[in-house]
Motif scaffolding. Sequence first.
Motif, short mmCIF file in Angstrom:
data_model
loop_
_atom_site.label_atom_id
_atom_site.label_comp_id
_atom_site.label_asym_id
_atom_site.label_seq_id
_atom_site.Cartn_x
_atom_site.Cartn_y
_atom_site.Cartn_z
N GLU A 1 -36.14 6.59 -58.73
CA GLU A 1 -35.54 7.59 -60.05
C GLU A 1 -35.23 6.19 -60.64
OE1 GLU A 1 -31.62 9.85 -62.20
OE2 GLU A 1 -32.11 9.52 -59.86
N LEU B 1 -42.26 5.24 -62.83
CA LEU B 1 -42.25 6.05 -61.53
C LEU B 1 -43.37 6.14 -61.16
CD1 LEU B 1 -39.82 8.04 -64.22
CD2 LEU B 1 -39.57 6.46 -62.45
N GLY B 2 -43.81 6.70 -60.23
CA GLY B 2 -44.46 7.55 -59.22
C GLY B 2 -45.55 7.01 -58.21
N MET C 1 -45.15 9.21 -68.29
CA MET C 1 -44.31 9.41 -67.09
C MET C 1 -43.57 8.54 -68.18
SD MET C 1 -44.59 11.02 -65.03
CE MET C 1 -43.84 11.04 -63.39
N LYS D 1 -40.06 7.74 -70.74
CA LYS D 1 -38.46 8.42 -70.75
C LYS D 1 -37.98 8.72 -72.25
CE LYS D 1 -36.70 7.68 -66.19
NZ LYS D 1 -36.12 6.48 -65.40
N GLN E 1 -32.83 15.19 -68.88
CA GLN E 1 -33.70 13.52 -68.60
C GLN E 1 -34.93 14.94 -69.07
OE1 GLN E 1 -35.23 12.15 -65.23
NE2 GLN E 1 -33.45 10.88 -65.66
N ILE F 1 -38.79 13.43 -70.33
CA ILE F 1 -40.27 12.80 -69.30
C ILE F 1 -41.51 13.23 -70.59
CG2 ILE F 1 -41.69 11.76 -67.72
CD1 ILE F 1 -38.89 11.80 -66.42
N ASP G 1 -45.75 12.46 -70.32
CA ASP G 1 -46.62 12.75 -69.90
C ASP G 1 -47.90 12.88 -70.29
OD1 ASP G 1 -47.39 10.96 -66.89
OD2 ASP G 1 -48.52 12.51 -67.26
N ALA H 1 -47.14 14.01 -61.16
CA ALA H 1 -46.39 13.74 -61.69
C ALA H 1 -45.47 14.59 -61.71
CB ALA H 1 -46.84 13.94 -63.57
N TYR H 2 -45.75 15.83 -61.55
CA TYR H 2 -44.97 16.60 -60.41
C TYR H 2 -44.05 15.86 -59.27
CZ TYR H 2 -46.08 20.47 -63.75
OH TYR H 2 -46.22 20.24 -64.92
N LEU I 1 -41.79 13.13 -59.87
CA LEU I 1 -40.20 13.64 -60.45
C LEU I 1 -39.28 14.98 -59.16
CD1 LEU I 1 -41.84 15.21 -64.24
CD2 LEU I 1 -40.22 12.99 -63.72
#
Length: 281
Positions: A192, A209-210, A248, A250, A262, A264, A266, A277-278, A281
């Motif tokens: 996170e 992220l990711g 991604m 925030k 949250q 986000i 994208d 992406a999923y 998250l």
Amino acid sequence: PVYHYLLAFLAAAAYGFPSRKIKVIGITGTKGKTSTVEILSAIFEEAGLKTAILGTLRFKINDKEEPNLLKMTMPGRFFVQRFIKKALKNKCDYVIVEMTSQGVKQFRHKFIALDALIFTNLAPEHIESHGSYEKYKQAKLEIAKSLSKSKKRPRTLVVNKDDKEAEDFLSVPVDRALTYSLIDAEPYKTGEQGIEFTFDNETISSPLLGQFNIYNILAAATLAKNYGVPTSAIKNAAKSLASIRGRMEKINLPAGGGQNFQVIVDYAHTPDSLEQAYKAL
């Protein structure tokens, strides 16, 4: 096609073939182009170099920038050549250009003398425009072939070794062919608060992220190291690049705004990129 080719030549000639006099890096692939452009620019700037960016998000020359509102990653040929000329006049060290298969169809990649190209990955996209996945892939390969035809030396190609089309891109003759892989980044972790991985025997951490952003940073870092950028600059740039607009990203209301969840944003719009992406998250 002849019309488009002539336009590309006329545009380059009108501005004195500016790409021959400045280092130009192309970035192509289905996903990750924009993020890799932004990361590479941040790394170069951390190393004290001046950059120009021509891509989906924005047009930037040194500290001046404007959003790309043209709804085209690669704008018209005269626009592109004029942009490279401006970068040259403003004494930029590198021009970083997102290069697309749609642009190839109209010869927008022609007469851009490349020093290097990063290939991120390939997944089905724009099939309705190209007619088939194979034709889409060939359009992307045309960009790599334009690097091999460049009169600049050394010509450097950076390829995502984990992609199923990697071998086709690595078969293009260049002076330096470099690869990156998730295996090179081990041990790595995503969470996170961002990502952490290994590069050049150093631990690189980033708030991005990711897992796909590990790939994006690896791509940019591999090319930057090739150009003599120290790993310390790569490490600092990765840590300080907090977000990339629309990637991604925030979104937080000001304190006291009442947001207890949250948000986000994208750019993901294909099945594969949405899945990634999923997963992140």
